[in-house]
Enzyme design. Structure first.
Site, PDB file in Angstrom:
ATOM      1  N   HIS A 108       1.689  -1.628   7.633  1.00  0.00           N
ATOM      2  CA  HIS A 108       1.359  -2.920   8.255  1.00  0.00           C
ATOM      3  C   HIS A 108       0.798  -2.728   9.670  1.00  0.00           C
ATOM      4  O   HIS A 108       1.129  -3.467  10.606  1.00  0.00           O
ATOM      5  CB  HIS A 108       2.587  -3.819   8.295  1.00  0.00           C
ATOM      6  CG  HIS A 108       2.254  -5.272   8.104  1.00  0.00           C
ATOM      7  ND1 HIS A 108       2.408  -5.921   6.901  1.00  0.00           N
ATOM      8  CD2 HIS A 108       1.748  -6.202   8.954  1.00  0.00           C
ATOM      9  CE1 HIS A 108       2.033  -7.183   7.023  1.00  0.00           C
ATOM     10  NE2 HIS A 108       1.621  -7.373   8.251  1.00  0.00           N
ATOM     11  N   SER A 167       0.888   1.510   3.048  1.00  0.00           N
ATOM     12  CA  SER A 167       0.601   0.839   4.315  1.00  0.00           C
ATOM     13  C   SER A 167       1.870   0.680   5.139  1.00  0.00           C
ATOM     14  O   SER A 167       2.960   0.483   4.594  1.00  0.00           O
ATOM     15  CB  SER A 167      -0.007  -0.547   4.042  1.00  0.00           C
ATOM     16  OG  SER A 167      -0.146  -1.288   5.238  1.00  0.00           O
ATOM     17  N   GLY A 201      -9.511  -1.628   8.737  1.00  0.00           N
ATOM     18  CA  GLY A 201      -9.140  -2.852   9.436  1.00  0.00           C
ATOM     19  C   GLY A 201      -9.624  -2.956  10.871  1.00  0.00           C
ATOM     20  O   GLY A 201     -10.622  -3.607  11.160  1.00  0.00           O
TER      21      GLY A 201
END
Length: 295
Positions: A182, A180, A237
Protein backbone atom coordinates in the site's frame (compact mmCIF):
# COMPACT_ATOMS: atom_id res chain seq x y z
CA UNK A 1 -0.65 -1.15 -15.18
CA UNK A 2 -1.80 2.12 -13.61
CA UNK A 3 -3.02 1.64 -10.02
CA UNK A 4 -6.13 3.20 -8.52
CA UNK A 5 -6.00 6.85 -7.45
CA UNK A 6 -8.42 7.69 -4.64
CA UNK A 7 -10.17 11.08 -4.80
CA UNK A 8 -8.68 11.90 -8.20
CA UNK A 9 -10.26 15.35 -8.05
CA UNK A 10 -7.45 16.33 -5.69
CA UNK A 11 -5.08 16.31 -8.66
CA UNK A 12 -7.33 18.78 -10.54
CA UNK A 13 -5.93 17.65 -13.89
CA UNK A 14 -6.89 13.99 -13.50
CA UNK A 15 -8.73 14.12 -16.84
CA UNK A 16 -5.34 14.38 -18.50
CA UNK A 17 -4.28 11.19 -16.74
CA UNK A 18 -7.22 9.41 -18.36
CA UNK A 19 -6.26 10.72 -21.79
CA UNK A 20 -2.64 9.61 -21.37
CA UNK A 21 -3.69 6.15 -20.18
CA UNK A 22 -6.00 5.79 -23.16
CA UNK A 23 -3.29 6.91 -25.56
CA UNK A 24 -0.89 4.33 -24.12
CA UNK A 25 -3.48 1.51 -24.24
CA UNK A 26 -2.72 1.02 -20.56
CA UNK A 27 -4.48 -1.14 -18.02
CA UNK A 28 -6.18 1.19 -15.54
CA UNK A 29 -7.37 0.21 -12.08
CA UNK A 30 -10.21 2.56 -11.14
CA UNK A 31 -10.77 3.35 -7.46
CA UNK A 32 -14.17 2.81 -5.89
CA UNK A 33 -13.52 6.25 -4.37
CA UNK A 34 -12.92 7.89 -7.73
CA UNK A 35 -14.67 11.23 -8.10
CA UNK A 36 -15.60 10.29 -11.67
CA UNK A 37 -18.32 7.77 -12.56
CA UNK A 38 -17.07 4.41 -13.84
CA UNK A 39 -19.32 4.75 -16.87
CA UNK A 40 -17.73 8.09 -17.77
CA UNK A 41 -14.21 6.73 -17.32
CA UNK A 42 -14.95 3.80 -19.63
CA UNK A 43 -16.50 6.14 -22.21
CA UNK A 44 -13.53 8.54 -22.43
CA UNK A 45 -10.85 5.80 -22.41
CA UNK A 46 -12.04 3.30 -25.03
CA UNK A 47 -8.50 2.12 -25.80
CA UNK A 48 -7.58 1.35 -22.19
CA UNK A 49 -8.27 -1.86 -20.30
CA UNK A 50 -10.21 -1.31 -17.07
CA UNK A 51 -10.19 -3.12 -13.74
CA UNK A 52 -12.39 -1.98 -10.84
CA UNK A 53 -10.95 -1.62 -7.34
CA UNK A 54 -13.50 -2.46 -4.64
CA UNK A 55 -13.75 -2.70 -0.88
CA UNK A 56 -15.99 -4.87 1.24
CA UNK A 57 -18.39 -2.36 2.80
CA UNK A 58 -20.41 -2.88 5.98
CA UNK A 59 -23.51 -2.85 3.80
CA UNK A 60 -22.64 -5.53 1.28
CA UNK A 61 -25.19 -4.22 -1.19
CA UNK A 62 -22.94 -1.21 -1.80
CA UNK A 63 -20.12 -3.51 -2.89
CA UNK A 64 -22.41 -5.68 -4.99
CA UNK A 65 -23.98 -2.72 -6.77
CA UNK A 66 -20.54 -1.29 -7.58
CA UNK A 67 -19.47 -4.64 -9.02
CA UNK A 68 -22.57 -4.77 -11.23
CA UNK A 69 -21.93 -1.25 -12.51
CA UNK A 70 -18.32 -2.13 -13.35
CA UNK A 71 -19.39 -5.28 -15.16
CA UNK A 72 -22.00 -3.38 -17.16
CA UNK A 73 -19.43 -0.69 -18.07
CA UNK A 74 -17.16 -3.34 -19.56
CA UNK A 75 -14.57 -3.64 -16.81
CA UNK A 76 -12.56 -6.85 -17.10
CA UNK A 77 -11.68 -7.64 -13.47
CA UNK A 78 -12.18 -6.66 -9.84
CA UNK A 79 -9.31 -5.68 -7.55
CA UNK A 80 -10.13 -6.17 -3.87
CA UNK A 81 -7.96 -4.24 -1.41
CA UNK A 82 -7.29 -6.61 1.50
CA UNK A 83 -4.66 -4.70 3.49
CA UNK A 84 -6.81 -1.76 4.65
CA UNK A 85 -9.57 -2.91 7.00
CA UNK A 86 -8.62 0.17 9.02
CA UNK A 87 -6.55 3.19 8.08
CA UNK A 88 -2.86 3.29 8.97
CA UNK A 89 -1.21 6.20 10.79
CA UNK A 90 -0.68 8.40 7.73
CA UNK A 91 0.81 11.70 8.88
CA UNK A 92 1.27 13.05 5.34
CA UNK A 93 -2.35 12.25 4.45
CA UNK A 94 -3.56 14.13 7.50
CA UNK A 95 -1.79 17.26 6.31
CA UNK A 96 -3.12 16.90 2.77
CA UNK A 97 -6.59 16.16 4.11
CA UNK A 98 -6.70 19.27 6.28
CA UNK A 99 -5.64 21.39 3.30
CA UNK A 100 -7.89 19.77 0.74
CA UNK A 101 -11.08 19.53 2.77
CA UNK A 102 -11.16 23.32 3.15
CA UNK A 103 -10.73 23.99 -0.56
CA UNK A 104 -12.24 21.14 -2.57
CA UNK A 105 -15.74 19.70 -2.39
CA UNK A 106 -16.13 16.18 -3.70
CA UNK A 107 -18.37 13.14 -3.54
CA UNK A 108 -17.98 9.49 -4.53
CA UNK A 109 -20.52 9.01 -7.34
CA UNK A 110 -19.71 5.33 -7.79
CA UNK A 111 -21.04 4.57 -4.33
CA UNK A 112 -24.25 6.60 -4.44
CA UNK A 113 -27.69 4.99 -4.60
CA UNK A 114 -31.40 5.68 -4.16
CA UNK A 115 -31.75 3.05 -1.44
CA UNK A 116 -32.31 4.82 1.96
CA UNK A 117 -30.19 2.42 4.04
CA UNK A 118 -27.33 2.38 1.58
CA UNK A 119 -27.54 6.15 1.08
CA UNK A 120 -27.07 6.71 4.81
CA UNK A 121 -23.84 4.70 4.74
CA UNK A 122 -22.58 6.35 1.55
CA UNK A 123 -23.28 9.78 3.04
CA UNK A 124 -21.01 8.87 5.96
CA UNK A 125 -18.28 7.95 3.49
CA UNK A 126 -18.77 11.20 1.55
CA UNK A 127 -18.56 13.27 4.74
CA UNK A 128 -15.63 11.34 6.19
CA UNK A 129 -13.37 10.91 3.18
CA UNK A 130 -10.42 11.22 5.54
CA UNK A 131 -11.01 7.78 7.03
CA UNK A 132 -12.54 4.44 6.07
CA UNK A 133 -16.03 5.00 7.40
CA UNK A 134 -18.35 2.39 5.97
CA UNK A 135 -15.68 -0.26 5.45
CA UNK A 136 -15.96 -3.70 7.01
CA UNK A 137 -13.12 -3.63 9.55
CA UNK A 138 -13.68 -7.31 10.36
CA UNK A 139 -13.23 -8.50 6.79
CA UNK A 140 -12.06 -12.11 6.39
CA UNK A 141 -11.28 -14.47 3.53
CA UNK A 142 -14.93 -15.52 3.63
CA UNK A 143 -15.79 -12.08 2.27
CA UNK A 144 -13.51 -12.77 -0.70
CA UNK A 145 -15.31 -16.06 -1.29
CA UNK A 146 -18.62 -14.18 -1.16
CA UNK A 147 -17.40 -11.68 -3.75
CA UNK A 148 -16.00 -14.41 -5.98
CA UNK A 149 -19.31 -16.22 -5.72
CA UNK A 150 -21.38 -13.58 -7.50
CA UNK A 151 -18.83 -11.80 -9.68
CA UNK A 152 -19.01 -12.47 -13.42
CA UNK A 153 -15.46 -11.21 -13.98
CA UNK A 154 -12.10 -12.31 -12.51
CA UNK A 155 -11.20 -11.30 -8.94
CA UNK A 156 -7.71 -10.07 -7.99
CA UNK A 157 -6.67 -9.40 -4.38
CA UNK A 158 -4.28 -6.53 -3.64
CA UNK A 159 -2.14 -6.23 -0.52
CA UNK A 160 -0.61 -9.70 -0.14
CA UNK A 161 2.94 -9.97 1.25
CA UNK A 162 3.25 -13.53 2.57
CA UNK A 163 3.04 -17.09 1.29
CA UNK A 164 0.34 -17.87 3.85
CA UNK A 165 -1.91 -15.06 2.62
CA UNK A 166 -1.22 -16.05 -0.99
CA UNK A 167 -2.30 -19.63 -0.33
CA UNK A 168 -5.46 -18.39 1.42
CA UNK A 169 -6.23 -16.27 -1.62
CA UNK A 170 -5.78 -19.24 -3.94
CA UNK A 171 -8.10 -21.33 -1.77
CA UNK A 172 -10.75 -18.62 -2.21
CA UNK A 173 -10.57 -19.07 -5.96
CA UNK A 174 -9.04 -15.69 -6.84
CA UNK A 175 -7.63 -15.20 -10.31
CA UNK A 176 -4.75 -12.91 -9.45
CA UNK A 177 -2.65 -11.49 -6.59
CA UNK A 178 -1.05 -8.07 -6.35
CA UNK A 179 1.95 -8.07 -4.02
CA UNK A 180 1.69 -4.66 -2.39
CA UNK A 181 2.48 -2.78 0.82
CA UNK A 182 0.00 0.00 0.00
CA UNK A 183 2.83 2.36 -0.87
CA UNK A 184 4.31 1.88 2.59
CA UNK A 185 1.52 4.00 4.07
CA UNK A 186 -0.44 1.41 6.02
CA UNK A 187 2.03 -0.20 8.40
CA UNK A 188 5.66 0.65 9.11
CA UNK A 189 8.35 -2.03 8.83
CA UNK A 190 6.53 -4.38 6.45
CA UNK A 191 8.77 -5.83 3.72
CA UNK A 192 9.14 -4.09 0.39
CA UNK A 193 6.94 -5.77 -2.23
CA UNK A 194 9.98 -6.71 -4.35
CA UNK A 195 11.40 -8.61 -1.36
CA UNK A 196 8.13 -10.47 -0.78
CA UNK A 197 7.52 -11.22 -4.46
CA UNK A 198 9.48 -14.48 -4.78
CA UNK A 199 7.82 -15.96 -1.69
CA UNK A 200 4.35 -15.25 -3.06
CA UNK A 201 5.19 -16.50 -6.56
CA UNK A 202 6.53 -19.77 -5.12
CA UNK A 203 3.46 -20.20 -2.92
CA UNK A 204 1.09 -20.14 -5.90
CA UNK A 205 3.30 -21.97 -8.42
CA UNK A 206 0.94 -24.96 -8.64
CA UNK A 207 -2.07 -22.79 -9.49
CA UNK A 208 -3.14 -20.67 -12.45
CA UNK A 209 -3.12 -17.50 -10.32
CA UNK A 210 -1.13 -14.65 -11.84
CA UNK A 211 1.05 -12.47 -9.59
CA UNK A 212 1.64 -8.74 -10.07
CA UNK A 213 3.70 -6.33 -8.00
CA UNK A 214 2.89 -2.80 -6.84
CA UNK A 215 5.24 -0.38 -5.12
CA UNK A 216 8.79 0.84 -5.59
CA UNK A 217 8.79 0.63 -9.38
CA UNK A 218 10.69 3.71 -10.51
CA UNK A 219 12.75 2.63 -13.53
CA UNK A 220 12.70 0.18 -16.40
CA UNK A 221 15.37 -1.79 -14.53
CA UNK A 222 12.89 -2.20 -11.64
CA UNK A 223 10.39 -3.64 -14.12
CA UNK A 224 13.01 -6.13 -15.30
CA UNK A 225 13.75 -7.21 -11.72
CA UNK A 226 10.05 -7.74 -10.99
CA UNK A 227 9.51 -9.86 -14.09
CA UNK A 228 12.65 -11.88 -13.34
CA UNK A 229 11.33 -12.66 -9.86
CA UNK A 230 8.05 -13.95 -11.25
CA UNK A 231 5.69 -10.99 -11.62
CA UNK A 232 3.40 -11.08 -14.63
CA UNK A 233 3.19 -7.28 -14.69
CA UNK A 234 3.90 -4.22 -12.52
CA UNK A 235 1.80 -1.32 -11.27
CA UNK A 236 3.28 2.14 -11.75
CA UNK A 237 1.90 4.68 -9.28
CA UNK A 238 3.94 7.62 -7.99
CA UNK A 239 5.98 8.20 -11.18
CA UNK A 240 2.72 8.63 -13.08
CA UNK A 241 1.58 11.31 -10.64
CA UNK A 242 4.96 13.03 -10.86
CA UNK A 243 4.63 13.19 -14.63
CA UNK A 244 1.06 14.41 -14.29
CA UNK A 245 2.12 17.19 -11.93
CA UNK A 246 5.00 18.29 -14.18
CA UNK A 247 3.34 18.36 -17.56
CA UNK A 248 -0.16 16.89 -17.46
CA UNK A 249 -1.00 14.39 -20.21
CA UNK A 250 2.39 14.84 -21.89
CA UNK A 251 4.17 14.28 -18.59
CA UNK A 252 2.40 10.96 -18.05
CA UNK A 253 3.20 9.86 -21.60
CA UNK A 254 6.83 10.83 -21.15
CA UNK A 255 7.14 8.83 -17.91
CA UNK A 256 5.66 5.75 -19.60
CA UNK A 257 8.02 6.14 -22.55
CA UNK A 258 11.05 6.54 -20.27
CA UNK A 259 10.13 3.34 -18.40
CA UNK A 260 9.66 1.45 -21.68
CA UNK A 261 12.99 2.65 -23.08
CA UNK A 262 14.84 1.78 -19.87
CA UNK A 263 13.26 -1.67 -19.82
CA UNK A 264 14.20 -2.34 -23.45
CA UNK A 265 17.77 -1.20 -22.78
CA UNK A 266 18.01 -3.43 -19.70
CA UNK A 267 16.77 -6.42 -21.68
CA UNK A 268 19.34 -5.81 -24.40
CA UNK A 269 22.22 -5.42 -21.94
CA UNK A 270 21.14 -8.59 -20.13
CA UNK A 271 21.14 -10.51 -23.39
CA UNK A 272 17.38 -11.02 -23.48
CA UNK A 273 15.66 -10.93 -26.86
CA UNK A 274 12.21 -11.78 -25.46
CA UNK A 275 10.38 -11.84 -22.14
CA UNK A 276 10.85 -15.61 -22.04
CA UNK A 277 14.61 -15.06 -21.76
CA UNK A 278 14.29 -13.25 -18.42
CA UNK A 279 15.23 -15.62 -15.58
CA UNK A 280 15.25 -15.43 -11.76
CA UNK A 281 19.01 -16.06 -11.71
CA UNK A 282 19.53 -12.66 -13.33
CA UNK A 283 18.54 -10.92 -10.09
CA UNK A 284 20.21 -11.37 -6.71
CA UNK A 285 19.66 -9.51 -3.46
CA UNK A 286 22.29 -6.95 -2.49
CA UNK A 287 22.81 -8.79 0.80
CA UNK A 288 24.71 -11.48 -1.13
CA UNK A 289 27.47 -9.00 -1.91
CA UNK A 290 27.33 -7.29 1.46
CA UNK A 291 27.90 -10.67 3.14
CA UNK A 292 30.75 -11.55 0.77
CA UNK A 293 32.49 -8.24 1.39
CA UNK A 294 32.76 -9.01 5.12
CA UNK A 295 34.57 -12.31 4.57
Amino acid sequence: MLPEQMISKLYRIAGRLLKAADKANALMIVSSHSTTRVEDIAAVTPNALHWMQVHIFNVRAITERLVRRAEKAGFKALVVTVDSPVLGNRMEWRRVRDYAMKRISFRFPNLETDDPEESANVEKINKKANNLSGFNDSETWEDIRWLKGFSHIPVVVKGVLTAKAAKEAVSCGVDGIIVSAHGGRQLDCVPAPIDALSEVVYAVKDSDVEVYVDGGIRTGTDVFKALALGAKAVLLGRPILWGLACDGENGVSQVLNIIKEEFSLTMALMGCTSLADIEPSMVVHESKYLTSSRL
